[in-house]
Enzyme design. Structure first.
Site, PDB file in Angstrom:
ATOM      1  N   ARG A   1       0.878  -1.047  -0.140  1.00 31.73           N
ATOM      2  CA  ARG A   1       0.111  -0.146  -0.055  1.00 31.73           C
ATOM      3  C   ARG A   1       0.862   1.233   0.016  1.00 31.73           C
ATOM      4  O   ARG A   1       1.858   1.279   0.744  1.00 31.73           O
ATOM      5  CB  ARG A   1      -0.983   0.036   1.310  1.00 31.73           C
ATOM      6  CG  ARG A   1      -2.066  -0.849   1.220  1.00 31.73           C
ATOM      7  CD  ARG A   1      -3.265  -0.277   0.181  1.00 31.73           C
ATOM      8  NE  ARG A   1      -4.407  -1.086   0.017  1.00 31.73           N
ATOM      9  CZ  ARG A   1      -4.655  -2.034  -0.658  1.00 31.73           C
ATOM     10  NH1 ARG A   1      -3.630  -2.441  -1.746  1.00 31.73           N
ATOM     11  NH2 ARG A   1      -5.689  -2.844  -0.585  1.00 31.73           N
TER      12      ARG A   1
ATOM     13  N   HIS B   1      -1.154   0.513  -9.673  1.00 29.91           N
ATOM     14  CA  HIS B   1      -1.882  -0.403  -8.733  1.00 29.91           C
ATOM     15  C   HIS B   1      -2.500  -1.389  -9.342  1.00 29.91           C
ATOM     16  O   HIS B   1      -3.793  -1.528  -9.435  1.00 29.91           O
ATOM     17  CB  HIS B   1      -2.793   0.497  -8.104  1.00 29.91           C
ATOM     18  CG  HIS B   1      -3.224  -0.241  -6.729  1.00 29.91           C
ATOM     19  ND1 HIS B   1      -3.702   0.479  -5.600  1.00 29.91           N
ATOM     20  CD2 HIS B   1      -3.557  -1.615  -6.500  1.00 29.91           C
ATOM     21  CE1 HIS B   1      -3.969  -0.355  -4.646  1.00 29.91           C
ATOM     22  NE2 HIS B   1      -3.977  -1.562  -5.049  1.00 29.91           N
TER      23      HIS B   1
HETATM   24  P1  NDP Z   1      -2.212 -10.900   4.947  1.00 25.00           P
HETATM   25  O1  NDP Z   1      -3.120 -10.547   5.928  1.00 25.00           O
HETATM   26  O2  NDP Z   1      -2.244 -12.628   4.529  1.00 25.00           O
HETATM   27  O3  NDP Z   1      -0.269 -10.579   5.324  1.00 25.00           O
HETATM   28  C1  NDP Z   1      -0.048  -9.521   5.794  1.00 25.00           C
HETATM   29  C2  NDP Z   1       1.359  -9.982   6.467  1.00 25.00           C
HETATM   30  O4  NDP Z   1       1.781  -8.520   6.759  1.00 25.00           O
HETATM   31  C3  NDP Z   1       1.259 -10.983   7.536  1.00 25.00           C
HETATM   32  O5  NDP Z   1       2.429 -11.507   7.574  1.00 25.00           O
HETATM   33  C4  NDP Z   1       1.474 -10.004   8.924  1.00 25.00           C
HETATM   34  O6  NDP Z   1       2.025 -10.446   9.972  1.00 25.00           O
HETATM   35  C5  NDP Z   1       2.351  -8.880   8.507  1.00 25.00           C
HETATM   36  N1  NDP Z   1       2.204  -7.449   9.061  1.00 25.00           N
HETATM   37  C6  NDP Z   1       0.775  -6.990   9.227  1.00 25.00           C
HETATM   38  N2  NDP Z   1       1.268  -5.812  10.063  1.00 25.00           N
HETATM   39  C7  NDP Z   1       2.491  -5.908  10.435  1.00 25.00           C
HETATM   40  C8  NDP Z   1       3.287  -5.265  11.531  1.00 25.00           C
HETATM   41  N3  NDP Z   1       2.841  -4.032  12.080  1.00 25.00           N
HETATM   42  N4  NDP Z   1       4.532  -5.561  11.443  1.00 25.00           N
HETATM   43  C9  NDP Z   1       4.859  -6.641  10.705  1.00 25.00           C
HETATM   44  N5  NDP Z   1       4.218  -7.600   9.903  1.00 25.00           N
HETATM   45  C10 NDP Z   1       3.001  -6.983   9.561  1.00 25.00           C
HETATM   46  O7  NDP Z   1      -2.228  -9.963   3.768  1.00 25.00           O
HETATM   47  P2  NDP Z   1      -1.754 -10.598   2.013  1.00 25.00           P
HETATM   48  O8  NDP Z   1      -0.567 -11.087   2.033  1.00 25.00           O
HETATM   49  O9  NDP Z   1      -3.029 -11.037   1.472  1.00 25.00           O
HETATM   50  O10 NDP Z   1      -1.790  -9.097   1.386  1.00 25.00           O
HETATM   51  C11 NDP Z   1      -0.808  -8.233   1.731  1.00 25.00           C
HETATM   52  C12 NDP Z   1      -1.279  -6.771   1.056  1.00 25.00           C
HETATM   53  O11 NDP Z   1      -0.894  -6.631  -0.154  1.00 25.00           O
HETATM   54  C13 NDP Z   1      -2.816  -6.229   1.359  1.00 25.00           C
HETATM   55  O12 NDP Z   1      -3.236  -5.887   2.745  1.00 25.00           O
HETATM   56  C14 NDP Z   1      -2.862  -5.250   0.406  1.00 25.00           C
HETATM   57  O13 NDP Z   1      -2.628  -4.038   1.086  1.00 25.00           O
HETATM   58  C15 NDP Z   1      -1.714  -5.476  -0.502  1.00 25.00           C
HETATM   59  N6  NDP Z   1      -2.382  -5.618  -1.933  1.00 25.00           N
HETATM   60  C16 NDP Z   1      -1.933  -5.028  -3.044  1.00 25.00           C
HETATM   61  C17 NDP Z   1      -2.239  -5.437  -4.214  1.00 25.00           C
HETATM   62  C18 NDP Z   1      -1.893  -4.639  -5.542  1.00 25.00           C
HETATM   63  O14 NDP Z   1      -2.413  -4.952  -6.587  1.00 25.00           O
HETATM   64  N7  NDP Z   1      -0.934  -3.864  -5.383  1.00 25.00           N
HETATM   65  C19 NDP Z   1      -3.223  -6.409  -4.310  1.00 25.00           C
HETATM   66  C20 NDP Z   1      -3.644  -7.283  -3.295  1.00 25.00           C
HETATM   67  C21 NDP Z   1      -3.134  -7.074  -1.920  1.00 25.00           C
HETATM   68  P3  NDP Z   1       1.507 -11.905  10.626  1.00 25.00           P
HETATM   69  O15 NDP Z   1       1.698 -12.799   9.901  1.00 25.00           O
HETATM   70  O16 NDP Z   1       2.227 -11.883  11.930  1.00 25.00           O
HETATM   71  O17 NDP Z   1       0.114 -11.541  10.811  1.00 25.00           O
HETATM   72  C1  OXD Z   2      -6.160  -5.410  -3.219  1.00 22.91           C
HETATM   73  C2  OXD Z   2      -5.760  -4.494  -4.030  1.00 22.91           C
HETATM   74  O1  OXD Z   2      -5.813  -5.107  -1.866  1.00 22.91           O
HETATM   75  O2  OXD Z   2      -5.980  -4.746  -5.284  1.00 22.91           O
HETATM   76  O3  OXD Z   2      -6.645  -6.505  -3.331  1.00 22.91           O
HETATM   77  O4  OXD Z   2      -4.974  -3.511  -3.606  1.00 22.91           O
END
Ligand code: NDP
Ligand code: OXD
Length: 319
Positions: free
Chosen positions: A234, A282
């Site tokens: 993000r 994005h």
């Molecule tokens: P998940 O919820 O599966 O994973 C999030 C990860 O981030 C987890 O490992 C979590 O830790 C870690 N995390 C969250 N907060 C913290 C913190 N404060 N410190 C350290 N680690 C942290 O999400 P996804 O993998 O499915 O997706 C990740 C992000 O990708 C989405 O939230 C979205 O914003 C972005 N995204 C972007 C897209 C794009 O097109 N650019 C498309 C899809 C998603 P823990 O394992 O310990 O919970």
């Molecule tokens: C998502 C994205 O969060 O597309 O899936 O950014």
């Protein structure tokens, strides 16, 4: 049998794709696609389900009886900040095709930087036949911040390509062949990272995390000296003035940015023009709309047959 609740669809995706995907979706219930002007002043009370992405701010006052909200994407920051979000389960989108797309994007960006692609494009434009000294993937450590669904898949695929991989997350993970760091081990993780990949959700804790201080702690021992920053998570997690300054001063050697503090990226942003920067709008892992509706349908089926919903967001931590 009681009538099945309709589903509200409020998705700021490509309208034609949504219409196409709705053909055959939710076969046994009415779908109210708010993009259709016919529903502009439709009464939405008494409806249980909504699938949303960048909804209109009045959605929840118009639909006061929702029982479940489905995010149209994996990230939920855009839903959590909507006014009047009811205190009901929020389900995020977890999907094979979305995960594949993100890993494709991450691997592509790592390879573009590894193979010095911009430098070769520039030389090709000048009809210059010149080779550059070329490290291999195994010489580069890719550090992934965020080891969730997307981070873990990206790591698996980067490893197949031969990159050394390490990761950092909030809770400690154990992944075969991957050194995993958590919480306050961030500095140790950064010191080993040549290419940094951001796959974090946007939460109060991750806002602005990719900043000058963090960049200054990355490894400079990689084959290119200066580290590379790749963000598919993000834009709110990055401080763009710091990225720009780091690129200009050589603290960072390059960047790939799919997400920005403000989207769309301003036409006059310097990132568009920079030789060391790849910009994508994005689209790293856009949701497949058909798969999104199947996922919502599947979860509704689970709920209505007494099984627990999956992929629930923990509102306290924000993802
Ligand atoms: P998940 O919820 O599966 O994973 C999030 C990860 O981030 C987890 O490992 C979590 O830790 C870690 N995390 C969250 N907060 C913290 C913190 N404060 N410190 C350290 N680690 C942290 O999400 P996804 O993998 O499915 O997706 C990740 C992000 O990708 C989405 O939230 C979205 O914003 C972005 N995204 C972007 C897209 C794009 O097109 N650019 C498309 C899809 C998603 P823990 O394992 O310990 O919970
Ligand atoms: C998502 C994205 O969060 O597309 O899936 O950014």
């Amino acid at each position: 049998m009681p009538a099945r609740s309709p589903v509200i669809v409020d998705l700021k995706f490509i309208p034609r794709e949504v219409e196409e995907a709705l053909k055959g979706a939710f076969p046994d219930r009415e779908v109210i696609n708010l993009a259709d002007p016919a529903h502009k002043s439709r009464d939405l009370s008494g409806i249980d389900y909504a699938v949303v992405w960048k909804s209109d701010p009045d959605l929840f006052s118009r639909a006061p009886d929702l029982k479940v909200v489905f995010s149209g994407g994996a990230g939920v920051d855009h839903v959590l900040t909507l006014p009047g979000l009811p205190d009901v389960p929020l389900v995020r989108f977890v999907d094979r095709s979305l995960t594949m797309r993100m890993s494709e994007w991450v691997v592509l960006q790592c390879l573009l930087h590894l193979r010095q692609h911009r430098a070769y494009e520039t030389r090709a434009r000048a009809h210059l036949w010149e080779d550059l000294s070329q490290p291999e993937a195994a010489d580069v450590t890719v550090g992934v911040m965020g080891l969730g669904v997307l981070g873990q898949d990206a790591i698996r695929k980067l490893s197949v390509m031969g990159f050394r991989t390490i990761g950092w997350s909030r809770s400690k993970k154990s992944i075969d062949g991957v050194e995993c760091f958590s919480g306050d081990e961030l500095d140790a993780f950064l010191a080993k990272t040549d290419f940094l990949v951001g796959l974090l959700p946007l939460t109060p804790e991750t806002k602005g995390i990719f900043n000058a201080t963090l960049f200054s702690r990355l490894s400079r021992k990689g084959p290119f000296g200066a580290p590379v920053f790749i963000n598919g998570g993000r834009g709110g997690s990055q401080v763009e003035v710091d990225i720009l300054a780091a690129l200009q001063s050589g603290v960072l050697g390059g960047a790939s940015l799919d997400v920005f503090e403000r989207e769309p990226l301003a036409k006059d942003s310097p990132f568009w023009e920079m030789d060391t920067v790849y910009v994508t709008p994005h689209v790293a892992a856009s949701s497949d709309v058909r798969a999104l509706f199947s996922h919502a349908e599947h979860q509704i089926g689970r709920l209505e047959s007494g099984q627990p919903l999956q992929h629930l967001v923990d509102r306290k931590v924000g993802y």
